[in-house]
Design an enzyme around this catalytic site. Structure first.
Site, mmCIF file in Angstrom:
data_model
loop_
_atom_site.group_PDB
_atom_site.id
_atom_site.type_symbol
_atom_site.label_atom_id
_atom_site.label_comp_id
_atom_site.label_asym_id
_atom_site.label_seq_id
_atom_site.Cartn_x
_atom_site.Cartn_y
_atom_site.Cartn_z
ATOM 1 C CG ASP A 71 7.063 -3.192 -3.121
ATOM 2 O OD1 ASP A 71 7.143 -4.381 -3.458
ATOM 3 O OD2 ASP A 71 7.371 -2.780 -1.988
ATOM 4 C CB SER A 95 -0.944 -0.003 1.206
ATOM 5 O OG SER A 95 -0.233 -0.299 2.386
HETATM 6 C C1 GLA Z 1 9.350 -5.470 0.145
HETATM 7 C C2 GLA Z 1 10.213 -4.423 -0.572
HETATM 8 C C3 GLA Z 1 10.558 -4.897 -1.989
HETATM 9 C C4 GLA Z 1 11.141 -6.306 -1.972
HETATM 10 C C5 GLA Z 1 10.274 -7.242 -1.137
HETATM 11 C C6 GLA Z 1 10.888 -8.603 -0.979
HETATM 12 O O1 GLA Z 1 8.101 -5.589 -0.456
HETATM 13 O O2 GLA Z 1 9.530 -3.202 -0.629
HETATM 14 O O3 GLA Z 1 11.434 -3.976 -2.612
HETATM 15 O O4 GLA Z 1 12.473 -6.285 -1.533
HETATM 16 O O5 GLA Z 1 10.025 -6.717 0.169
HETATM 17 O O6 GLA Z 1 10.952 -9.236 -2.210
#
Ligand code: GLA
Length: 360
Positions: free
Chosen positions: A158, A113
Site C-alpha cells: 500500500d 486510506s
Molecule cells: C492489505 C495489506 C497489504 C497487502 C494486502 C493483500 O492491503 O496492507 O500489505 O498484504 O492486504 O495483498
C-alpha cells in the site's frame, strides 16, 4: 522550519488499487499496483508546539505531542501518532503543526486510506522539518507505522504504491528487493472498483493469521522469499501450508503474466488472470466472503473481462477490468443486480493510474 507567517504546506497522498499480486507482499513476492486519483489531502495552517489535526467528517480535532509520545491516540489519529513516532526514531527533529485532513477516498473499501493518511502526514512533517527521505524509505517507515498504530503486520504494497504511482502506469514491484519497473496500462482498459457494502478492517480480520500461516509454511521449506519457490516445493507439506503457499506461488506467476498481457494489450488474457487470482484467493488463501464472490460472478456475467477481490479481502471491494467503452454498462448492471440480491453496496468507482504522493 515553518514559521507561523509562512505559506502553508499542503501534501496529498493517493489510495491504491492492486491490479494483481494479492497477499504476496509479505513473503517478498510480486505485486502490480497503481496509485489512483482519489486520496487524502493534509493542509498545514501553522507551526505549533504539538501536532493538532482536524478532519472533515471524522470527529473533533485531536492533538499528539511533537515526538509522538503521550497517551495512545484514537481513531485515525493513531496512524498520525505512529508516523510521528517512526520519524522520531530515524532522527527527524520533533516539529508541531496545526492542520486539517480531508479525503475523497472511501474508507474501508480496501483502497488503503490508512496508508494514504500515513504518507500525507509523513510528507507534511518532513516538509515542515526540512527533512528528506527517499520515497521507498518513507514507504518502509509508514509500513512500520501501520504495525505500530494498529498492530497489523502489513506488507509494503500500500505504502509503496502510494509513493511510487505514475500517470497511466502500474508498478511491478518485487517486495523483497524493492526493485520495480513501470508497466503501461492500455488506454482501452477501464478499471472499476465495486463496493460490497461489507466494511473491511484489517484489524478485525484474519490477516495476521494468514500471514503467520504463510510464514510457518515458508519456514518449513527454509525459504525467505516466495519467488524462490515453485509448485514442486509444496510436496509433502500439510494441507493448510500447501494451500497458502500454492496461492502465493501461482499468484507471483500471475503477476508476471498479467504485466506481459498489459504490455501486449491483451485484455482477454489479463481478465482471465483476474478470475484465476480470485479463485485462488477464495479457495487456497481463504480470504473471500460470499458477497465478494457474488460481485465477481455478476461482473463476469455482465461482460467484464475479469474481476477479483481487492486488497486483504474479508469485505471491501472487487476490481473489475472492462473495455473502456463498456465500463458504464457493466457498472450499472452489476450494481442493480447486487443491490437486488443483498440490499446493500454495489457502488462503482472508475479509477485510473495516477501520480503518487507529494506536495501540492
Ligand atoms: C492489505 C495489506 C497489504 C497487502 C494486502 C493483500 O492491503 O496492507 O500489505 O498484504 O492486504 O495483498
Amino acid at each position: 522550519m515553518l514559521e507561523p507567517t509562512e505559506p502553508a504546506v499542503v501534501t496529498w497522498a493517493p489510495g491504491r488499487v492492486n491490479l494483481i499480486g494479492e497477499h504476496t507482499d509479505y513473503s517478498g513476492g510480486l505485486v502490480l499496483p497503481i496509485a489512483i486519483q482519489f486520496g487524502i489531502t493534509l493542509e498545514v495552517d501553522s507551526a505549533a508546539e504539538t501536532i493538532t489535526l482536524g478532519s472533515d467528517g471524522y470527529g473533533e480535532p485531536q492533538t499528539v505531542p511533537a515526538d509522538g509520545g503521550g497517551a495512545a491516540a484514537s481513531g485515525w489519529m493513531r496512524y498520525v501518532q505512529a508516523v510521528v513516532g517512526e520519524l522520531a526514531a530515524v532522527g527527524r527533529p520533533p516539529v508541531g503543526l496545526v492542520g486539517t485532513i480531508s479525503s475523497d477516498l472511501p474508507a474501508g473499501s480496501g483502497l488503503s486510506s490508512s496508508a494514504a493518511v500515513e504518507v500525507a502526514v509523513a510528507l507534511a512533517l518532513c516538509a515542515v522539518a526540512d527533512f528528506e527521505l527517499e520515497p521507498l524509505e518513507l514507504a518502509v517507515l509508514c509500513q512500520r507505522a501501520e504495525l505500530r498504530a494498529v498492530g497489523v503486520p502489513c506488507g509494503i504494497l500500500d505504502q509503496a504504491a502510494c509513493l511510487l504511482g505514475r500517470e497511466r502506469q502500474a508498478i511491478l514491484l518485487d517486495c523483497d528487493s524493492l526493485e520495480h519497473r513501470l508497466i503501461h496500462v492500455p488506454t482501452d482498459a477501464a478499471l472499476l472498483i465495486v463496493d460490497s457494502g461489507v466494511p473491511r478492517s484489517l484489524e478485525h480480520t484474519a490477516y495476521g493469521e494468514r500471514r503467520a500461516q504463510l510464514e510457518h509454511a515458508m519456514q518449513l521449506l527454509g525459504a525467505t522469499r516466495s519467488t524462490d519457490l515453485d509448485l514442486s516445493s509444496l510436496a509433502g507439506l500439510d494441507d493448510v501450508s500447501a494451500r497458502r503457499l500454492r496461492h502465493v506461488v501461482t499468484e507471483n506467476a500471475r503477476v508476471e503474466r498479467f504485466a506481459a498481457a498489459l504490455e501486449g494489450g491483451d485484455l482477454a488474457a489479463a481478465g482471465r488472470l483476474l478470475g484465476e487470482s480470485h479463485a485462488s484467493l477464495r479457495d487456497d488463501y481463504e480470504v473471500s466472503i460470499p458477497e465478494l464472490d457474488l460481485l465477481v460472478e455478476l461482473a463476469e456475467a455482465a461482460g467484464a473481462r475479469g474481476a477479483r477481490l481487492l486488497g486483504g479481502g474479508f469485505g471491501g471491494s472487487v476490481l473489475v477490468l472492462t473495455d473502456a467503452g463498456r465500463a458504464e454498462d457493466v457498472a450499472g448492471a452489476v450494481g442493480v443486480e447486487y443491490r437486488r440480491r443483498t440490499g446493500t453496496g454495489g457502488e462503482a468507482l472508475l479509477v485510473r493510474a495516477s501520480p503518487g504522493a507529494g506536495r501540492r
